[in-house]
Design a protein around this motif. Structure first.
Motif, PDB file in Angstrom:
ATOM      1  N   UNK A  48       0.874  -1.177   0.000  1.00  0.00           N
ATOM      2  CA  UNK A  48       0.000   0.000   0.000  1.00  0.00           C
ATOM      3  C   UNK A  48       0.913   1.230   0.000  1.00  0.00           C
ATOM      4  N   UNK A  49       1.317   1.621  -1.200  1.00  0.00           N
ATOM      5  CA  UNK A  49       2.438   2.535  -1.380  1.00  0.00           C
ATOM      6  C   UNK A  49       2.136   3.958  -0.927  1.00  0.00           C
ATOM      7  N   UNK A  50       0.918   4.406  -1.058  1.00  0.00           N
ATOM      8  CA  UNK A  50       0.587   5.765  -0.609  1.00  0.00           C
ATOM      9  C   UNK A  50       0.695   5.880   0.908  1.00  0.00           C
ATOM     10  N   UNK A  51       0.204   4.886   1.612  1.00  0.00           N
ATOM     11  CA  UNK A  51       0.332   4.881   3.072  1.00  0.00           C
ATOM     12  C   UNK A  51       1.806   4.794   3.449  1.00  0.00           C
ATOM     13  N   UNK A  52       2.544   3.952   2.744  1.00  0.00           N
ATOM     14  CA  UNK A  52       3.967   3.780   3.018  1.00  0.00           C
ATOM     15  C   UNK A  52       4.714   5.100   2.867  1.00  0.00           C
ATOM     16  N   UNK A  53       4.467   5.800   1.782  1.00  0.00           N
ATOM     17  CA  UNK A  53       5.113   7.087   1.518  1.00  0.00           C
ATOM     18  C   UNK A  53       4.811   8.086   2.623  1.00  0.00           C
ATOM     19  N   UNK A  54       3.560   8.177   3.026  1.00  0.00           N
ATOM     20  CA  UNK A  54       3.174   9.121   4.073  1.00  0.00           C
ATOM     21  C   UNK A  54       3.790   8.745   5.416  1.00  0.00           C
ATOM     22  N   UNK A  55       3.910   7.458   5.699  1.00  0.00           N
ATOM     23  CA  UNK A  55       4.459   7.024   6.981  1.00  0.00           C
ATOM     24  C   UNK A  55       5.955   7.323   7.079  1.00  0.00           C
ATOM     25  N   UNK A  56       6.668   7.184   5.951  1.00  0.00           N
ATOM     26  CA  UNK A  56       8.089   7.548   5.958  1.00  0.00           C
ATOM     27  C   UNK A  56       8.237   9.025   6.286  1.00  0.00           C
ATOM     28  N   UNK A  64      14.948   4.269  10.548  1.00  0.00           N
ATOM     29  CA  UNK A  64      13.980   3.429   9.859  1.00  0.00           C
ATOM     30  C   UNK A  64      14.742   2.338   9.119  1.00  0.00           C
ATOM     31  N   UNK A  65      14.824   1.128   9.709  1.00  0.00           N
ATOM     32  CA  UNK A  65      15.580   0.027   9.081  1.00  0.00           C
ATOM     33  C   UNK A  65      14.735  -0.745   8.071  1.00  0.00           C
ATOM     34  N   UNK A  66      14.295  -0.074   7.028  1.00  0.00           N
ATOM     35  CA  UNK A  66      13.337  -0.660   6.098  1.00  0.00           C
ATOM     36  C   UNK A  66      13.965  -1.758   5.239  1.00  0.00           C
ATOM     37  N   UNK A  67      15.277  -1.727   5.034  1.00  0.00           N
ATOM     38  CA  UNK A  67      15.918  -2.755   4.221  1.00  0.00           C
ATOM     39  C   UNK A  67      15.759  -4.150   4.771  1.00  0.00           C
ATOM     40  N   UNK A  68      15.600  -4.262   6.097  1.00  0.00           N
ATOM     41  CA  UNK A  68      15.425  -5.570   6.726  1.00  0.00           C
ATOM     42  C   UNK A  68      14.123  -6.239   6.299  1.00  0.00           C
ATOM     43  N   UNK A  78      10.785   3.251  -4.418  1.00  0.00           N
ATOM     44  CA  UNK A  78      10.434   4.612  -4.836  1.00  0.00           C
ATOM     45  C   UNK A  78       9.480   5.251  -3.843  1.00  0.00           C
ATOM     46  N   UNK A  79       8.512   4.500  -3.332  1.00  0.00           N
ATOM     47  CA  UNK A  79       7.569   5.050  -2.362  1.00  0.00           C
ATOM     48  C   UNK A  79       8.289   5.499  -1.095  1.00  0.00           C
ATOM     49  N   UNK A  80       9.248   4.678  -0.643  1.00  0.00           N
ATOM     50  CA  UNK A  80      10.019   5.034   0.554  1.00  0.00           C
ATOM     51  C   UNK A  80      10.838   6.296   0.300  1.00  0.00           C
ATOM     52  N   UNK A  81      11.507   6.375  -0.838  1.00  0.00           N
ATOM     53  CA  UNK A  81      12.333   7.549  -1.140  1.00  0.00           C
ATOM     54  C   UNK A  81      11.472   8.787  -1.390  1.00  0.00           C
ATOM     55  N   UNK A  82      10.282   8.612  -1.927  1.00  0.00           N
ATOM     56  CA  UNK A  82       9.362   9.745  -2.069  1.00  0.00           C
ATOM     57  C   UNK A  82       8.971  10.293  -0.703  1.00  0.00           C
ATOM     58  N   UNK A  83       8.831   9.388   0.263  1.00  0.00           N
ATOM     59  CA  UNK A  83       8.551   9.836   1.627  1.00  0.00           C
ATOM     60  C   UNK A  83       9.699  10.635   2.205  1.00  0.00           C
ATOM     61  N   UNK A  84      10.920  10.244   1.892  1.00  0.00           N
ATOM     62  CA  UNK A  84      12.094  11.009   2.317  1.00  0.00           C
ATOM     63  C   UNK A  84      12.079  12.388   1.678  1.00  0.00           C
ATOM     64  N   UNK A  85      11.700  12.464   0.400  1.00  0.00           N
ATOM     65  CA  UNK A  85      11.601  13.758  -0.280  1.00  0.00           C
ATOM     66  C   UNK A  85      10.612  14.670   0.427  1.00  0.00           C
ATOM     67  N   UNK A  86       9.522  14.113   0.892  1.00  0.00           N
ATOM     68  CA  UNK A  86       8.525  14.913   1.609  1.00  0.00           C
ATOM     69  C   UNK A  86       9.122  15.478   2.896  1.00  0.00           C
TER      70      UNK A  86
END
Length: 480
Positions: A48-56, A64-68, A78-86
């Motif tokens: 659920x990429x939109x939720x993921x982006x907002x949560x980042x 945030x150890x998301x690689x694990x 991309x969703x995770x990195x978009x959250x970082x951009x935000x």
């Protein structure tokens, strides 16, 4: 009859939020911290990429150890990195920016274990939150910029995930630091290696493995990069040459000057403990300089496929950085014609710490190996020895086995087939090999009870396999 435990309130809350994407995103500002990890993991697993982006963007913890969690595709990355951009652009209203380290490494992290127990009904959410607040951050997080931490394994081409990450990071170099803990590179040209390494923070490297084709002049481009890796713990350097026999040829005067400049940068590696160098032929005559440049005691030293001078061997005795060595690997180092007395003295000096000794294919003869016997008998911590591919007679091999009587920690011991097993041109005589190997096994079992051992021939030039004798006979393919 078995009963399934009812879901916890935390699990029900996560399930409810995931059913309504807009509600989940709008609720993030008021969401309790203990709900973030289970909700994030569920959104990640369900893509659920939109939720993921907002949560980042709203992540309330320093790391945030998301690689694990193992990225299933580039879209999730991309969703995770978009959250970082935000976060970086301030396009998401949050109370205080907490995230300092985004860890993309595919390694186990106990952060998710703690929250998995919480989700299962372990009432320790408050404790986990407090631990995350107080936890001493990795050194990457001790500065102002956001740190993005990754590992890189690069063949001849970047994979899709790596290419997207590097392109994304290069465009944001002013607002974040890209850090690489463990890097493995095969096939990259030396003249482009420096440019590639410059993308990353040089003090973030802890383990670097390079297997590359090169010319001596290219070494000068790489040397300054190496000197900046001040936190490097492990260095694996394999240099490939167009001329297969180049690693055992003495370097020219010009190559010697370049080698001296290259070696000088090792003095800046303040944390180095493991050093592996294969095919680095310019070490011939320069081992003293290399070992004296080392600032910290090594645990593991591997120098393979090169030629040593007598002064190179003598430098082992004089070097304080090897005084606590645990592993010594000189496989493929040409020791023919040298006095091994310095090596014997060195082995005696590390007898209380040395655990593995690899002297495979060193072209040693009877007198050279015999010179090491007094030292070998004192190395009581050895768990592995390897003497494959040396020219040793039956009598000296028996003597060697007798000198291992005190090596009760040995787990694996590898010995060459005696010279008497061969006919002209190193052609094996199977009958003699079986007979003599059986005698050696009996000698070994009389001295002590070995765990795993082998007597083996040189590698067959036809099938590239050995004939060996341990618990049973195994012939190379040519004799089967």
């Amino acid at each position: 009859m078995s009963f399934q435990a009812p879901p916890t309130l935390l699990t029900l809350a996560v399930q409810s939020l995931l059913k309504d994407e807009a509600l989940a995103i709008s609720a993030l500002q008021d969401l309790p911290m203990e709900l973030f990890p289970p909700l994030f993991k569920a959104a990640f697993d369900g893509r659920q990429l939109k939720i993921l982006k907002a949560m980042v963007a709203a992540w309330p913890f320093p790391c945030l150890p998301v690689g694990a969690l193992k990225f299933p595709d580039v879209a999730t990355l991309k969703a995770v990195l978009d959250g970082i951009d935000m976060q970086l652009t301030g396009n998401f209203c949050q109370r205080v920016r907490k995230l300092q380290v985004l860890d993309l490494r595919n390694v186990h992290h106990d952060f998710w274990d703690v929250w998995a127990r919480t989700e299962d009904g372990d009432h320790s959410a408050e404790i986990a939150c407090e631990r995350q607040r107080r936890k001493r951050l990795h050194r990457y997080a001790l500065r102002q910029h956001l740190k993005v931490v990754t590992d890189i394994c690069l063949g001849f081409h970047l994979d899709e995930h790596q290419a997207y990450l590097l392109q994304w990071a290069q465009k944001r170099r002013g607002s974040l630091h890209l850090c690489c803990v463990k890097m493995q590179i095969w096939g990259l040209r030396m003249d482009t290696l420096g440019k590639f390494l410059s993308i990353f923070q040089p003090d973030s490297f802890e383990e670097l493995e390079l297997s590359i084709e090169w010319t001596p002049s290219m070494m000068e481009h790489f040397a300054p990069c190496l000197g900046q890796m001040r936190n490097l713990h492990k260095l694996f350097l394999t240099l490939k040459h167009e001329n297969f026999f180049r690693p055992v040829i003495t370097p020219t005067a010009l190559e010697g000057k370049r080698a001296t400049k290259f070696i000088s940068h090792f003095s800046k590696l303040n944390c180095l403990q493991y050093l592996y160098m294969t095919g680095v032929y310019f070490l011939n005559g320069h081992m003293r300089k290399l070992l004296w440049c080392l600032k910290t005691p090594l645990e593991f030293l591997s120098i393979a496929l090169c030629k040593f001078s007598q002064s190179d061997l003598e430098s082992f005795v004089q070097c304080q950085s090897l005084c606590h060595l645990k592993h010594l690997d000189l496989a493929g180092v040409n020791l023919s014609g040298l006095s091994l007395v310095p090596l014997r003295i060195f082995l005696e000096s590390v007898a209380d710490t040395l655990q593995t000794l690899e002297l495979e294919h060193c072209r040693m003869n009877d007198s050279q190996l015999s010179a090491l016997f007094p030292a070998l008998s004192r190395c009581s911590q050895l768990i592995k020895i390897n003497f494959y591919d040396n020219d040793i007679s039956m009598a000296v091999l028996k003597d060697l086995l007798c000198h291992t009587a005190n090596l009760g920690q040995l787990i694996l011991e590898l010995y060459p087939a005696p010279l008497e097993c061969y006919e002209t041109g190193y052609v094996i005589s199977i009958d003699r090999f079986v007979q003599l190997s059986s005698e050696l096994r009996n000698t070994l079992c009389t001295v002590r009870q070995p765990q795993s051992f082998s007597f083996a021939t040189f590698i067959c030039l036809e099938c590239c396999q050995r004939s060996s004798y341990d618990a049973e006979m195994t012939l190379c393919l040519c004799w089967q």
